[in-house]
Design an enzyme around this catalytic site. Structure first.
Site, PDB file in Angstrom:
ATOM      1  N   HIS A  24      -4.187  -9.527  -3.173  1.00  0.00           N
ATOM      2  CA  HIS A  24      -3.956  -9.646  -4.617  1.00  0.00           C
ATOM      3  C   HIS A  24      -2.458  -9.503  -4.868  1.00  0.00           C
ATOM      4  CE1 HIS A  24      -3.586  -5.330  -4.352  1.00  0.00           C
ATOM      5  NE2 HIS A  24      -4.842  -5.213  -3.914  1.00  0.00           N
ATOM      6  N   GLU A  25      -2.113  -9.414  -6.151  1.00  0.00           N
ATOM      7  CA  GLU A  25      -0.697  -9.389  -6.540  1.00  0.00           C
ATOM      8  C   GLU A  25       0.057  -8.200  -5.914  1.00  0.00           C
ATOM      9  OE1 GLU A  25       2.757 -10.676  -8.110  1.00  0.00           O
ATOM     10  OE2 GLU A  25       0.913 -11.795  -7.757  1.00  0.00           O
ATOM     11  N   GLY A  26      -0.646  -7.105  -5.634  1.00  0.00           N
ATOM     12  CA  GLY A  26      -0.001  -5.958  -4.983  1.00  0.00           C
ATOM     13  C   GLY A  26       0.499  -6.343  -3.597  1.00  0.00           C
ATOM     14  N   HIS A  27      -0.329  -7.102  -2.853  1.00  0.00           N
ATOM     15  CA  HIS A  27       0.088  -7.570  -1.525  1.00  0.00           C
ATOM     16  C   HIS A  27       1.216  -8.595  -1.657  1.00  0.00           C
ATOM     17  CE1 HIS A  27      -4.222  -6.404  -0.819  1.00  0.00           C
ATOM     18  NE2 HIS A  27      -3.648  -5.777   0.199  1.00  0.00           N
ATOM     19  N   LEU A  37      -3.728  -2.242  -9.098  1.00  0.00           N
ATOM     20  CA  LEU A  37      -4.454  -3.339  -8.465  1.00  0.00           C
ATOM     21  C   LEU A  37      -5.096  -2.865  -7.170  1.00  0.00           C
ATOM     22  CD1 LEU A  37      -2.308  -6.558  -8.930  1.00  0.00           C
ATOM     23  CD2 LEU A  37      -3.824  -5.390 -10.521  1.00  0.00           C
ATOM     24  N   LYS A  50       0.484   2.585  -3.279  1.00  0.00           N
ATOM     25  CA  LYS A  50      -0.871   2.786  -3.824  1.00  0.00           C
ATOM     26  C   LYS A  50      -1.711   3.642  -2.865  1.00  0.00           C
ATOM     27  CE  LYS A  50      -4.862   1.567  -5.856  1.00  0.00           C
ATOM     28  NZ  LYS A  50      -5.749   1.506  -4.737  1.00  0.00           N
ATOM     29  N   MET A  62      -5.442  -6.158   5.310  1.00  0.00           N
ATOM     30  CA  MET A  62      -6.805  -6.469   5.753  1.00  0.00           C
ATOM     31  C   MET A  62      -7.327  -7.679   4.980  1.00  0.00           C
ATOM     32  SD  MET A  62      -8.661  -2.952   6.758  1.00  0.00           S
ATOM     33  CE  MET A  62      -9.184  -2.510   5.133  1.00  0.00           C
ATOM     34  N   GLY A  63      -6.422  -8.476   4.406  1.00  0.00           N
ATOM     35  CA  GLY A  63      -6.866  -9.648   3.646  1.00  0.00           C
ATOM     36  C   GLY A  63      -7.389  -9.255   2.282  1.00  0.00           C
TER      37      GLY A  63
HETATM   38  O1  PAF Z   1      -3.834  -0.715   3.932  1.00  0.00           O
HETATM   39  C1  PAF Z   1      -4.490  -1.516   4.633  1.00  0.00           C
HETATM   40  O2  PAF Z   1      -4.790  -2.642   4.228  1.00  0.00           O
HETATM   41  C2  PAF Z   1      -4.934  -1.091   6.017  1.00  0.00           C
HETATM   42  O3  PAF Z   1      -5.273   0.248   6.065  1.00  0.00           O
HETATM   43  C3  PAF Z   1      -3.904  -1.431   7.127  1.00  0.00           C
HETATM   44  C4  PAF Z   1      -2.593  -0.691   6.901  1.00  0.00           C
HETATM   45  C5  PAF Z   1      -3.658  -2.921   7.142  1.00  0.00           C
HETATM   46  C6  PAF Z   1      -4.472  -1.004   8.483  1.00  0.00           C
HETATM   47  O4  PAF Z   1      -5.681  -1.646   8.758  1.00  0.00           O
END
Ligand code: PAF
Length: 299
Positions: A38-41, A199, A164, A34-35
């Site tokens: 951070h470092e986790g993404h 995070l 997480k 969902m934008g």
């Molecule tokens: O974990 C998230 O960021 C959201 O729940 C997801 C999986 C992108 C669904 O909107």
């Protein structure tokens, strides 16, 4: 090659097929987000890039999974920084649709029902949240699926989710298994700051004092993990007492559950030595934010 941004499902399909063909690739991945990355993404994205030929990340703030309209409006939107982070991780394509692209004609009449695994834990304080999250995940998994147009037979398809959000991950795994989605779900371990805090995009709302207090969550989880590794009784009550002794932390739940059903494993938590597989889940309010964390246990 620079990262490419697409905003429609049609462009996503043609561009991912073109990339797969160009690279002679045989695997495609989706990293749904969902934008406010951070470092986790970044870790999710790097893991996907390491295991797949073409990697698509989606950025979509999904209205269906927010209870309050103000929370949806307040959700941080940081597209430029997000693109830079995904580019550095090696992602090929970013799919950032607007709400009308995903929900043409308004909210969908048919939705995924997350079922009883969504009633507890996070679901208890966020009614409808997991129905909304699974509904968009189902759609995103369809958008990101490699097509036969790739011309390389049937490409492998994987999607990456952080550990997480343990309940979300368990529900996505169940949905994919129960409804036969042709995708492999790959869990990616939680990324923590050096002091142990998991995070989260919500950490930015903590004051220095609240952030310090929030460390008790990961400390309590570590205590449980150490006992599990030593095959000792988990003594969940004493770990709970540790969290409750921190005045700035308002504990919601702290439980040890079966990772597949999310049902509490009471008999493993008190006097008997811990054996098997479990998940220790914790959630607490610290100042303005609700924090969640967890640790997988495996003796
Ligand atoms: O974990 C998230 O960021 C959201 O729940 C997801 C999986 C992108 C669904 O909107």
């Amino acid at each position: 090659m620079a990262i490419q941004l697409v905003t429609t499902a049609a462009r996503l399909r043609t561009e991912s097929a073109r990339l797969l063909k160009e690279k002679g690739g045989s695997s495609q991945a989706l990293v749904p987000t969902m934008g406010a990355l951070h470092e986790g993404h970044a870790e999710l994205a790097r893991t996907a890039v390491g295991q797949n030929d073409v990697v698509v990340a989606s950025i979509f703030v999904n209205p269906l999974q927010f209870g309050e309209a103000v929370d949806l409006e307040r959700y941080p939107r940081t597209l430029e920084a997000d693109l830079a982070l995904l580019d550095a991780a090696g992602v090929d394509l970013v799919f950032a649709p607007d709400v009308d692209e995903v929900y043409p004609g308004g909210e969908p009449r048919v939705r995924i029902s997350a079922g009883p695994m969504a009633d507890k834990w996070e679901g208890a304080s966020r009614p409808g949240h997991f129905d909304g999250a699974l509904t968009v995940v189902a759609k995103l998994l369809h958008y990101g699926m490699p097509g036969a147009a790739a011309g390389t037979g049937v490409p492998a398809y994987r999607a990456y989710f952080g550990q997480k959000d343990a309940q979300q991950l368990a529900l996505v795994q169940r949905m994919v298994a129960d409804l036969n989605f042709p995708v492999e779900i790959v869990p990616v371990p939680t990324v923590r700051s050096a002091d142990g805090l998991a995070l989260s995009s919500r950490n930015r709302f903590l004051s220095a004092e609240q952030r310090e207090a929030a460390l008790v969550l990961s400390r309590a989880l570590r205590l449980i993990e150490e006992r599990a590794n030593a095959r000792q009784p988990l003594d969940l009550d004493s770990a709970r007492a540790l969290v409750e002794s921190q005045p700035l932390v308002d504990l919601d739940y702290f439980e040890v559950v079966d990772p597949r059903t999310l049902e509490p494993l009471a008999e493993n938590c008190r006097e008997t030595p811990f054996r098997g597989e479990a998940l220790a889940l914790i959630a607490a309010r610290v100042g303005p934010v609700r924090l969640i964390d967890n640790v997988p246990l495996d003796s």
